[in-house]
Scaffold this motif. Sequence first.
Motif, short mmCIF file in Angstrom:
data_model
loop_
_atom_site.label_atom_id
_atom_site.label_comp_id
_atom_site.label_asym_id
_atom_site.label_seq_id
_atom_site.Cartn_x
_atom_site.Cartn_y
_atom_site.Cartn_z
N ASN A 1 -67.27 11.13 16.33
CA ASN A 1 -66.97 9.87 15.66
C ASN A 1 -67.47 9.91 14.21
O ASN A 1 -66.81 9.40 13.31
CB ASN A 1 -67.59 8.69 16.40
CG ASN A 1 -66.91 8.42 17.72
OD1 ASN A 1 -65.79 8.87 17.98
ND2 ASN A 1 -67.58 7.69 18.60
N ALA A 8 -65.09 12.05 12.13
CA ALA A 8 -63.85 11.32 11.85
C ALA A 8 -64.08 10.27 10.76
O ALA A 8 -63.25 10.11 9.85
CB ALA A 8 -63.32 10.66 13.12
N ALA A 9 -65.19 9.58 10.83
CA ALA A 9 -65.49 8.56 9.82
C ALA A 9 -65.70 9.20 8.45
O ALA A 9 -65.25 8.67 7.43
CB ALA A 9 -66.73 7.76 10.24
N TYR A 50 -64.36 12.01 7.39
CA TYR A 50 -63.02 12.41 6.93
C TYR A 50 -62.27 11.20 6.35
O TYR A 50 -61.68 11.28 5.28
CB TYR A 50 -62.22 13.04 8.07
CG TYR A 50 -60.80 13.34 7.70
CD1 TYR A 50 -60.48 14.47 6.96
CD2 TYR A 50 -59.77 12.48 8.08
CE1 TYR A 50 -59.16 14.74 6.60
CE2 TYR A 50 -58.46 12.74 7.73
CZ TYR A 50 -58.16 13.87 6.99
OH TYR A 50 -56.86 14.12 6.63
N ASN A 51 -62.32 10.08 7.07
CA ASN A 51 -61.65 8.87 6.60
C ASN A 51 -62.24 8.40 5.27
O ASN A 51 -61.50 7.93 4.39
CB ASN A 51 -61.74 7.76 7.64
CG ASN A 51 -60.88 8.04 8.86
OD1 ASN A 51 -59.93 8.82 8.80
ND2 ASN A 51 -61.22 7.42 9.97
N VAL A 73 -60.83 10.62 2.56
CA VAL A 73 -59.43 10.26 2.29
C VAL A 73 -59.37 8.99 1.45
O VAL A 73 -58.59 8.91 0.49
CB VAL A 73 -58.63 10.11 3.61
CG1 VAL A 73 -57.27 9.47 3.37
CG2 VAL A 73 -58.47 11.46 4.30
N SER A 74 -60.20 8.03 1.77
CA SER A 74 -60.23 6.78 0.99
C SER A 74 -60.66 7.03 -0.45
O SER A 74 -60.13 6.42 -1.38
CB SER A 74 -61.15 5.75 1.65
OG SER A 74 -60.59 5.30 2.86
N ASN A 82 -57.70 8.46 -2.16
CA ASN A 82 -56.71 7.41 -2.39
C ASN A 82 -57.12 6.52 -3.56
O ASN A 82 -56.25 6.05 -4.31
CB ASN A 82 -56.51 6.58 -1.12
CG ASN A 82 -55.73 7.32 -0.07
OD1 ASN A 82 -55.02 8.29 -0.35
ND2 ASN A 82 -55.86 6.90 1.17
N GLN A 90 -63.40 0.74 1.41
CA GLN A 90 -63.15 1.34 2.72
C GLN A 90 -63.93 2.63 2.88
O GLN A 90 -64.49 2.91 3.94
CB GLN A 90 -61.65 1.60 2.92
CG GLN A 90 -61.31 2.14 4.30
CD GLN A 90 -61.70 1.17 5.40
OE1 GLN A 90 -61.35 -0.01 5.35
NE2 GLN A 90 -62.43 1.64 6.40
N SER A 91 -64.02 3.42 1.81
CA SER A 91 -64.79 4.66 1.85
C SER A 91 -66.26 4.38 2.15
O SER A 91 -66.88 5.06 2.97
CB SER A 91 -64.65 5.40 0.52
OG SER A 91 -65.44 6.56 0.51
N ASP A 140 -66.63 3.52 5.74
CA ASP A 140 -66.48 4.71 6.59
C ASP A 140 -67.72 5.60 6.54
O ASP A 140 -68.11 6.17 7.56
CB ASP A 140 -65.24 5.50 6.19
CG ASP A 140 -63.95 4.82 6.62
OD1 ASP A 140 -63.98 4.04 7.58
OD2 ASP A 140 -62.91 5.08 5.98
N GLU A 169 -70.04 6.58 9.65
CA GLU A 169 -70.46 7.95 9.97
C GLU A 169 -71.93 7.95 10.40
O GLU A 169 -72.28 8.53 11.43
CB GLU A 169 -70.28 8.85 8.74
CG GLU A 169 -70.84 10.25 8.95
CD GLU A 169 -70.90 11.08 7.68
OE1 GLU A 169 -71.22 12.27 7.81
OE2 GLU A 169 -70.65 10.55 6.59
#
Length: 156
Positions: free
Chosen positions: A17, A20-21, A23-24, A27-28, A31, A105-106, A109, A113
């Motif tokens: 988990n 994944a957080a 990584y998200n 990505v944020s 973005n 959002q980053s 996330d 994490e």
Amino acid sequence: MSSIIKPIGSIFQGEANAAAARYNAQVSQQNALIARQQGQAAMQAQQRSSARAIGQALALYGASGVATDSGSPLDVLADSARMAELDKLTIQYNSELKSYGFETQSTLDYFKERTSRAAGYLNAAADVAESMEKAAGKGGGGGGSTSSSFSNWSYE
């Protein structure tokens, strides 16, 4: 055997988990950067378009013999320049707002994490405690409770 596997599974789940957080979050962040770059490109395109429109208006005024240094033509050109600047600032504001949303959002996330990793270890500790309580209950030392509370646990 499950008393060993369950805590390890909790740790692995927490780490998965967390990964994944993370990584998200990355990505944020990407973005957010892309939103800024797109905003810059849109502002530049808008500025070129506005400059072209003002240039065409000047050319038309000149071809018609209209003086552009006073009166209504000057007012129209000044208004066009003000609107072009307002359009540019609106594009900039919108792209910054979008970028800020991605940055927020980053941040969330990255927090997820850290909490996911901690939750994995806390769940593993709870699994170990539950196994110990069950073992104590079966061995006659803990009163037979299989709940995850320590109310029947004896430290003697």
